[in-house]
Scaffold this active site. Sequence first.
Site, PDB file in Angstrom:
ATOM      1  N   SER A  17       0.819  -1.133  -0.156  1.00  0.00           N
ATOM      2  CA  SER A  17       0.063   0.024   0.267  1.00  0.00           C
ATOM      3  C   SER A  17       0.823   1.238   0.028  1.00  0.00           C
ATOM      4  O   SER A  17       1.901   1.069   0.308  1.00  0.00           O
ATOM      5  CB  SER A  17      -1.083   0.214   1.344  1.00  0.00           C
ATOM      6  OG  SER A  17      -0.045   0.370   2.505  1.00  0.00           O
ATOM      7  N   LYS A  18       0.441   2.346  -0.375  1.00  0.00           N
ATOM      8  CA  LYS A  18       1.122   3.551  -0.560  1.00  0.00           C
ATOM      9  C   LYS A  18       1.367   4.089   0.824  1.00  0.00           C
ATOM     10  O   LYS A  18       2.375   5.180   0.757  1.00  0.00           O
ATOM     11  CB  LYS A  18       0.424   4.560  -1.582  1.00  0.00           C
ATOM     12  CG  LYS A  18      -0.978   4.861  -0.784  1.00  0.00           C
ATOM     13  CD  LYS A  18      -1.569   5.972  -1.954  1.00  0.00           C
ATOM     14  CE  LYS A  18      -3.047   6.216  -1.558  1.00  0.00           C
ATOM     15  NZ  LYS A  18      -3.703   7.010  -2.748  1.00  0.00           N
ATOM     16  N   ARG A  19       0.780   3.842   1.821  1.00  0.00           N
ATOM     17  CA  ARG A  19       1.348   4.259   3.234  1.00  0.00           C
ATOM     18  C   ARG A  19       2.500   3.672   3.612  1.00  0.00           C
ATOM     19  O   ARG A  19       3.135   3.953   4.470  1.00  0.00           O
ATOM     20  CB  ARG A  19       0.174   3.969   4.180  1.00  0.00           C
ATOM     21  CG  ARG A  19      -1.072   4.886   3.851  1.00  0.00           C
ATOM     22  CD  ARG A  19      -2.224   4.560   4.687  1.00  0.00           C
ATOM     23  NE  ARG A  19      -3.263   5.479   4.615  1.00  0.00           N
ATOM     24  CZ  ARG A  19      -4.065   5.303   3.574  1.00  0.00           C
ATOM     25  NH1 ARG A  19      -4.041   4.426   2.634  1.00  0.00           N
ATOM     26  NH2 ARG A  19      -5.073   6.214   3.374  1.00  0.00           N
TER      27      ARG A  19
END
Length: 489
Positions: A256-258
């Site tokens: 995920s981009k987090r």
Amino acid sequence: MEPGKEVRVRIAPSPTGDPHVGTAYIALFNYAFARQHGGTFILRIEDTDRTRSTLESEQAILRALRWLGLAWDEGPDVGGPHGPYRQSERAEIYRAKADELLARGEAYRCFCPPARLEKLRELARLNKGPGGYDRHCRDLPPAEVQAHVDAGEPSVIRLKMPTAGETVVNDLLRGEVRFDNTQIDDQVLLKSDGFPTYHLANVVDDHLMEVSHVIRAEEWITSTPKHVALYRAFGWEEPVWVHMPLLRNADKSKISKRKNPVSLDFYRDAGFLPEALLNFLGTMGWSLAGDREKFTLAEMIESFTWDRISLGGPVFDLTKLTDLNGQYIRDLAPSELVTRLRAWRLGDDFLGRLIPFAQARIKKLDEFVPLTDFFFSGDLDYAPVAKDLVPKGRTAADTVAAIAAYVEAVDEPQGGQPRAEFKPEALEAAGRTLCEKLGWKPKELFMALRVAVAARTAAPPLFDTMAVLGREVTRRRLRQAADFLRKQP
């Protein structure tokens, strides 16, 4: 694969955000398999989410895949014998197929209002049971159905799923995967606005486009029994199912981009070579004979076999990718490296965007580089400017929360709205709105953001800087600045 059967595969991204590295990962394996067998590689745009799909996102997906060198044989921009290749342009096809299922007795109209469906979901939550539809409209007498239709009542069309036994999915990598039919509800095929759900559009398109192998991420395997049921309801032959392992973070969570940059545009803008990124993605769940980790796309195509796929959940290791990218850079001829650098950031286009920032501030040409160096940097060092990241009178925790909230505001709007364009006016408006919400002064938030994206207190106008850096680099720097603050004593 059956002798003589043409290989036709596809990727079908939704244009609802950045071009995702997971799209490239699945595209690569589809592409390699198709090319090895002299088959056809199709790009289809699944844009039935009318609130979130954008042409901007579609163009970004096409641009990113072209940058990687994964050329498709049929698609929205190149055409083909099975078009259109955008689902939004195929609505009449889906409605006709839904009507066909109604006529065959394989589907039914459901007139249940949203309030009733929400009550069912609430009861399921209270009872901690499955939240599926209770099939209230499944066996309505034809006369009653017609009366509802004549009265103009809105309805959806649902598939009659089997109510007992099992659905068996024969997956090329996983063997037989069994699903209890009592746990699968009667899926909606056509919404009340006449637009299809993912399930109907996906199956109809795959059949009409003569897709032989559905190669997709394992997250879709729970949808496959619904797709199998649809194939059977139509009397169509199923494709070969292949569910690839998901890309994972180091902690084995879904990428995920987090936790990792996931936008293909980030990797392009950060200076990764497309051939290095393809090579790295090729090692995700697959290995070349002899366990070589550095290989070309041509070598992957020549050697590809499904029996070398590992289902263990490949870890997307950015450090490993960076090291591999370094190997590719060192292999380039000096003249080719010059060409790559110009295409990356040293060409007229990008330098031209920096000139308005620099021209009024420099007296000698040698001042240009130190003034603009953070536009060419990757990750920044926040240690020298740590005290400037936190506004006076605010805590590090407050600043972390404010930076995180700003990222969400400009990147993930609520209520299903499309993202605003990454332009100075919209970026500033989002910042001022957030200041009102948090009770911060604009100069407090804006200085924290400036230091986060430039690692300096004096820089060109903040929101113009963000726009030039781009969404992906800006997002990563903001999140890294927040992570830096979290780790401070």
